[in-house]
Design a protein around this motif. Structure first.
Motif, PDB file in Angstrom:
ATOM      1  N   GLU A 146      -3.673   0.983   3.993  1.00  0.00           N
ATOM      2  CA  GLU A 146      -3.941   1.374   2.605  1.00  0.00           C
ATOM      3  C   GLU A 146      -5.170   2.264   2.500  1.00  0.00           C
ATOM      4  O   GLU A 146      -5.196   3.207   1.703  1.00  0.00           O
ATOM      5  CB  GLU A 146      -4.073   0.134   1.713  1.00  0.00           C
ATOM      6  N   GLU A 147      -6.197   1.979   3.308  1.00  0.00           N
ATOM      7  CA  GLU A 147      -7.383   2.844   3.306  1.00  0.00           C
ATOM      8  C   GLU A 147      -7.048   4.231   3.829  1.00  0.00           C
ATOM      9  O   GLU A 147      -7.466   5.242   3.249  1.00  0.00           O
ATOM     10  CB  GLU A 147      -8.490   2.210   4.149  1.00  0.00           C
ATOM     11  N   SER A 173     -10.997   3.416  -9.868  1.00  0.00           N
ATOM     12  CA  SER A 173     -10.230   3.170  -8.658  1.00  0.00           C
ATOM     13  C   SER A 173      -9.306   4.356  -8.507  1.00  0.00           C
ATOM     14  O   SER A 173      -8.243   4.404  -9.094  1.00  0.00           O
ATOM     15  CB  SER A 173      -9.430   1.874  -8.778  1.00  0.00           C
ATOM     16  N   GLY A 174      -9.766   5.374  -7.758  1.00  0.00           N
ATOM     17  CA  GLY A 174      -9.033   6.634  -7.724  1.00  0.00           C
ATOM     18  C   GLY A 174      -9.099   7.262  -9.101  1.00  0.00           C
ATOM     19  O   GLY A 174     -10.161   7.530  -9.629  1.00  0.00           O
ATOM     20  N   CYS A 183      -4.220  10.517   0.339  1.00  0.00           N
ATOM     21  CA  CYS A 183      -3.944  10.882  -1.055  1.00  0.00           C
ATOM     22  C   CYS A 183      -5.035  11.805  -1.592  1.00  0.00           C
ATOM     23  O   CYS A 183      -4.744  12.805  -2.272  1.00  0.00           O
ATOM     24  CB  CYS A 183      -3.824   9.616  -1.900  1.00  0.00           C
ATOM     25  N   GLU A 184      -6.299  11.493  -1.288  1.00  0.00           N
ATOM     26  CA  GLU A 184      -7.391  12.359  -1.719  1.00  0.00           C
ATOM     27  C   GLU A 184      -7.363  13.703  -0.982  1.00  0.00           C
ATOM     28  O   GLU A 184      -7.655  14.746  -1.571  1.00  0.00           O
ATOM     29  CB  GLU A 184      -8.743  11.673  -1.502  1.00  0.00           C
ATOM     30  N   ILE A 212       1.020   3.829   2.026  1.00  0.00           N
ATOM     31  CA  ILE A 212       0.754   2.985   0.854  1.00  0.00           C
ATOM     32  C   ILE A 212       2.034   2.264   0.463  1.00  0.00           C
ATOM     33  O   ILE A 212       3.039   2.907   0.140  1.00  0.00           O
ATOM     34  CB  ILE A 212       0.232   3.834  -0.325  1.00  0.00           C
ATOM     35  N   ALA A 244      -5.054   5.955   1.125  1.00  0.00           N
ATOM     36  CA  ALA A 244      -5.894   6.432   0.024  1.00  0.00           C
ATOM     37  C   ALA A 244      -6.626   7.711   0.423  1.00  0.00           C
ATOM     38  O   ALA A 244      -6.750   8.648  -0.379  1.00  0.00           O
ATOM     39  CB  ALA A 244      -6.888   5.347  -0.383  1.00  0.00           C
ATOM     40  N   GLY A 292      -2.420   1.591  -5.463  1.00  0.00           N
ATOM     41  CA  GLY A 292      -2.627   3.022  -5.304  1.00  0.00           C
ATOM     42  C   GLY A 292      -1.359   3.857  -5.342  1.00  0.00           C
ATOM     43  O   GLY A 292      -1.430   5.091  -5.319  1.00  0.00           O
TER      44      GLY A 292
END
Length: 290
Positions: free
Chosen positions: A114-115, A39-40, A121-122, A153, A118, A159
């Motif tokens: 949140e998606e 997860s990440g 974040c990437e 987030i 995420a 996350g």
């Protein structure tokens, strides 16, 4: 200190495409291994066979093969594929366009905050990797993306710890601010413990220990490096074990330091020279000349 040669469990036939498997299976034996799904940069205890296969491939530096197992048309699958390919860039300095393409797909499929967080974040992590490896200066993009992720987030979300860790990397290695890095790593460490994210804990232990060693706190550094190595051995995170061994060697005295470095070199060779940035740290000292 325990050896990294902890037995690995049998690997499903359909994941045996990665070139590292034949060497590693013979070197590391068979048996049971602590399973963790990705997860990440984190882990969960879900015993999903697909995630077991992804984890085993990822841990053996076979990110492209792991990504190929995942659906690209769902938000979770696309996000996990992107995370795997971004991680490959950081460890191998290759595959930048594939990671970019996968990340754009994940961004397009993200719907919830949140998606989207995420994905941001990437995006920040990919920009950080390109900057730190000298591919292209993307530091402004990294800061902006991680800032967007922080706004999306929630503070108590799973996350958030990964995000704080990556903000720590930016502070330590780009901004050269160890104080800000330490604060971010500590927040990530607390979050990882709260969410039982063992793999992320191995990263926060290692980076907090690195800052401690820089400050001359050798005992604290040795403890943190040892904890990081212990966790990675228990998880079977092979691609992260050589760096953990090399870091612990930096806090040890001889002859233990040399033994740890040699063990790290052996695993580094088994994984085909991955992570690439470890080569400099593991290079033998130059021979003395008269």
């Amino acid at each position: 200190m325990k050896s990294f040669t902890r037995p690995l469990g049998p690997v499903p036939r359909f994941v045996l495409r990665c070139g590292h498997h034949s060497k590693l299976d013979g070197a590391l034996g068979e048996g049971n291994v602590a399973y963790s799904a990705m997860s990440g940069t984190g882990t969960t205890s879900d015993e999903d066979p697909l995630q077991t296969a992804v984890w085993r491939l990822r841990s053996r530096a076979c990110w492209a093969d792991a990504a190929a197992l995942l659906p690209a048309d769902t938000p979770p699958g696309a996000m996990q594929r992107a995370a795997l390919l971004v991680e490959r860039c950081l460890y191998t300095e290759q595959g930048w366009q594939e990671a970019e393409d996968a990340l754009r797909t994940a961004e397009a499929l993200a719907h919830s905050d949140e998606e989207r967080g995420a994905a941001a974040c990437e995006r920040g992590h990919l920009a950080y990797a390109a900057t730190v490896h000298g591919v292209r200066d993307r530091v402004d993009e990294a800061r902006a993306a991680l800032g967007r992720a922080a706004a999306l987030i929630p503070p108590d979300a799973a996350g958030r710890g990964l995000l704080d860790f990556r903000r720590g990397l930016l502070a330590e290695n780009i901004a050269r601010s160890p104080q800000a890095a330490r604060a971010a790593y500590r927040r990530a460490h607390t979050a990882a413990a709260a969410h039982s994210d063992s793999l992320l804990l191995s990263f926060t232990w290692r980076h907090l220990a690195g800052l401690a060693l820089r400050d001359g706190e050798v005992a604290e550094a040795r403890h943190g490096f040892a904890e990081s190595l212990r966790i990675r051995e228990e998880l079977g995170y092979l691609v992260g074990t050589a760096p953990a061994l090399a870091s612990l060697a930096d806090a040890e005295v001889e002859p233990e330091a040399s033994r740890l470095r040699e063990e790290a070199r052996r695993l580094f060779r088994l994984l085909g020279g991955v992570p690439t940035w470890l080569a400099r740290q593991l290079a033998p000292p130059p021979a003395a000349t008269a």
